[in-house]
Design a protein around this motif. Sequence first.
Motif, PDB file in Angstrom:
ATOM      1  N   GLY A  63     -13.573 -10.845  47.471  1.00 56.00           N
ATOM      2  CA  GLY A  63     -13.172  -9.447  47.310  1.00 56.00           C
ATOM      3  C   GLY A  63     -11.686  -9.250  47.111  1.00 56.00           C
ATOM      4  N   THR A  64     -11.218  -8.061  47.482  1.00 54.57           N
ATOM      5  CA  THR A  64      -9.816  -7.711  47.276  1.00 54.57           C
ATOM      6  C   THR A  64      -8.885  -8.617  48.078  1.00 54.57           C
ATOM      7  N   LEU A  65      -9.316  -8.929  49.303  1.00 54.25           N
ATOM      8  CA  LEU A  65      -8.483  -9.807  50.120  1.00 54.25           C
ATOM      9  C   LEU A  65      -8.396 -11.194  49.511  1.00 54.25           C
ATOM     10  N   GLY A  66      -9.508 -11.644  48.933  1.00 59.30           N
ATOM     11  CA  GLY A  66      -9.534 -12.963  48.293  1.00 59.30           C
ATOM     12  C   GLY A  66      -8.573 -13.056  47.126  1.00 59.30           C
ATOM     13  N   GLU A  67      -8.357 -11.924  46.462  1.00 62.49           N
ATOM     14  CA  GLU A  67      -7.431 -11.920  45.324  1.00 62.49           C
ATOM     15  C   GLU A  67      -5.990 -12.224  45.729  1.00 62.49           C
ATOM     16  N   LYS A  68      -5.699 -12.049  46.989  1.00 61.97           N
ATOM     17  CA  LYS A  68      -4.343 -12.373  47.463  1.00 61.97           C
ATOM     18  C   LYS A  68      -4.073 -13.870  47.469  1.00 61.97           C
ATOM     19  N   ILE A  69      -5.137 -14.650  47.568  1.00 60.06           N
ATOM     20  CA  ILE A  69      -4.967 -16.099  47.707  1.00 60.06           C
ATOM     21  C   ILE A  69      -4.744 -16.715  46.320  1.00 60.06           C
ATOM     22  N   ALA A  70      -3.567 -17.265  46.103  1.00 61.45           N
ATOM     23  CA  ALA A  70      -3.205 -17.778  44.773  1.00 61.45           C
ATOM     24  C   ALA A  70      -3.226 -19.307  44.714  1.00 61.45           C
ATOM     25  N   ILE A  71      -3.868 -19.936  45.672  1.00 64.68           N
ATOM     26  CA  ILE A  71      -3.777 -21.399  45.789  1.00 64.68           C
ATOM     27  C   ILE A  71      -4.387 -22.114  44.575  1.00 64.68           C
ATOM     28  N   GLU A  72      -5.519 -21.616  44.101  1.00 62.13           N
ATOM     29  CA  GLU A  72      -6.133 -22.257  42.928  1.00 62.13           C
ATOM     30  C   GLU A  72      -5.329 -21.994  41.654  1.00 62.13           C
ATOM     31  N   GLU A  73      -4.763 -20.792  41.562  1.00 63.04           N
ATOM     32  CA  GLU A  73      -3.878 -20.500  40.428  1.00 63.04           C
ATOM     33  C   GLU A  73      -2.723 -21.492  40.365  1.00 63.04           C
ATOM     34  N   GLN A  74      -2.168 -21.786  41.542  1.00 64.10           N
ATOM     35  CA  GLN A  74      -1.037 -22.727  41.585  1.00 64.10           C
ATOM     36  C   GLN A  74      -1.421 -24.055  40.929  1.00 64.10           C
ATOM     37  N   VAL A  75      -2.636 -24.506  41.199  1.00 67.59           N
ATOM     38  CA  VAL A  75      -3.079 -25.791  40.645  1.00 67.59           C
ATOM     39  C   VAL A  75      -3.220 -25.695  39.120  1.00 67.59           C
ATOM     40  N   THR A  76      -3.842 -24.606  38.656  1.00 65.02           N
ATOM     41  CA  THR A  76      -4.007 -24.404  37.213  1.00 65.02           C
ATOM     42  C   THR A  76      -2.646 -24.337  36.515  1.00 65.02           C
ATOM     43  N   TYR A  77      -1.743 -23.542  37.110  1.00 70.01           N
ATOM     44  CA  TYR A  77      -0.427 -23.384  36.505  1.00 70.01           C
ATOM     45  C   TYR A  77       0.375 -24.677  36.580  1.00 70.01           C
ATOM     46  N   GLY A  78       0.072 -25.512  37.567  1.00 72.76           N
ATOM     47  CA  GLY A  78       0.770 -26.786  37.701  1.00 72.76           C
ATOM     48  C   GLY A  78       0.600 -27.666  36.472  1.00 72.76           C
ATOM     49  N   VAL A  79      -0.595 -27.676  35.922  1.00 71.14           N
ATOM     50  CA  VAL A  79      -0.837 -28.479  34.718  1.00 71.14           C
ATOM     51  C   VAL A  79       0.000 -27.930  33.557  1.00 71.14           C
ATOM     52  N   ALA A  80       0.006 -26.608  33.394  1.00 67.03           N
ATOM     53  CA  ALA A  80       0.762 -25.991  32.294  1.00 67.03           C
ATOM     54  C   ALA A  80       2.262 -26.265  32.429  1.00 67.03           C
TER      55      ALA A  80
END
Lengths: 308, 178
Positions: free
Chosen positions: A280-297
């Motif tokens: 939900g909305t609270l889950g959207e605050k967690i950016a940990i998986e984004e960090q991994v995706t952006y790490g490759v880029a």
Amino acid sequence: MNMLSKKSIVDAGSLEPEDIELILSNADSFLEISRRDVKKVPTLRGKTVINLFFEPSTRTRTSFEIAAKRLSADIINFSSSSSSLKKGESIIDTLKTILSMNVDLIVIRHSDSGTVKMIDRFVDIPVINAGDGKYQHPTQALLDLYTIQKRFGKFEGLKVAIVGDFLDSRVARSDMDLFEKMGMEVTIVAPTMFLPEDYSEMNVRHNIDEVIKDTDILYILRMQLERQDRKFYPSVMEYNRFLTLDMKRLEEMKPGSVVMHPGPVNRGTEITDEVMDVGGTLGEKIAIEEQVTYGVAIRMAILYLILG
Amino acid sequence: MQEKAQILSENDIDRIIKRISHEILERNRGSESLVFIGLQKRGVPLAKRIAENIKNFEGAEIETGKLDITFYRDDIGKNIKPTAQITDISFDIEGKNVILVDDVLYTGRTVRAALDAIIDFGRPKSIQLVVLVDRGHRELPIRADYVGKNLPTSHNESVEVKLKETDGEDSVTLVVGE
């Protein structure tokens, strides 16, 4: 001309603002490539990159490997536990062997602070620091910046709280360098045992509750269990009381704020299970998986800018 | 010393784009199965204009994408390191007739790179090339299917294309000298 100001990336502090800008502005294109069906461009065809890891790592090593492969570079993994190699001399011997094989770039992780700087002085080819001891982890800091840029669209004036074992964390040191360089307000949340001897220049709090409502970015550090060369923090219970992100604290965070962590998370210590699995909305605050995706880029952008 | 001569005016460019839009429809017998890909940076607005024309002529909405070929260049590592612009091909090109659009055709190396890039996105039925200006001096066996203007040039000349979307005006100018 669009080039980085130095041949290597050894520490975050010596990156010029133009270097940071250049890396971040290239990352979007590489993010797009990673979303294609065919996730590969021929840009670095014929280049050879070596992943020289003297310390265990899964995500950073894999991230560099994927980044190099998506750019069509050849990448070789060389892993060795630091205990099987004597420091100093034998590293140089290893490097001489590698250099004799005409490698174009070395990615290094080592458990001793300063090793990468030493190696960079010794070799002519570019070197990227993938983490050395308690010193620096510049590509992590760059991907953290990129994550913040994607979420907030700016840096100036954002309030960051870095929570946890600051003293043992190379991520924290690199992040601090870049966050301050980009005009963010950094607060460290940690007990004195997790702080350097002289922290009078730093903005310090001892309890996460003091910053939770007001912070834009809650940057939670990993408890470095393998780097505890002095007495471990009294107990997990004590940690939970002052530093752990639990549901109650997550709910107190302001709208639009994010939670970041360099991974891997010690569930129950830095972040509770409930928070890690929240939707939900609270889950959207967690950016940990984004960090991994952006790490490759980000790593693709760095490899491209250095080797392209 | 620089000398400039205007080759195409705003009206010329407008007529050319309309003519090419008709030619594309004629050759492909309508707009079905067409998709447009504009090359960054000035191929992008040109592709949009052609798609807009076709919408006016036939009432059909045509998918239009953008392609940046930086990562496919054959001169990377020779001290040129352009910051790549956005590639956005958010539709399937499998089995489509892809109309590739660029402003100037010169050595053909950009188009070579673009062909490689497009094929990474799928296997189109055909790829056809539109250029506003063909200035000659090909270094690869590549030709355009739709040409706005053939413009014989020498190597020390350059062709300056300006478009409203990117430069505030529509014009093509031949620039002589350094």
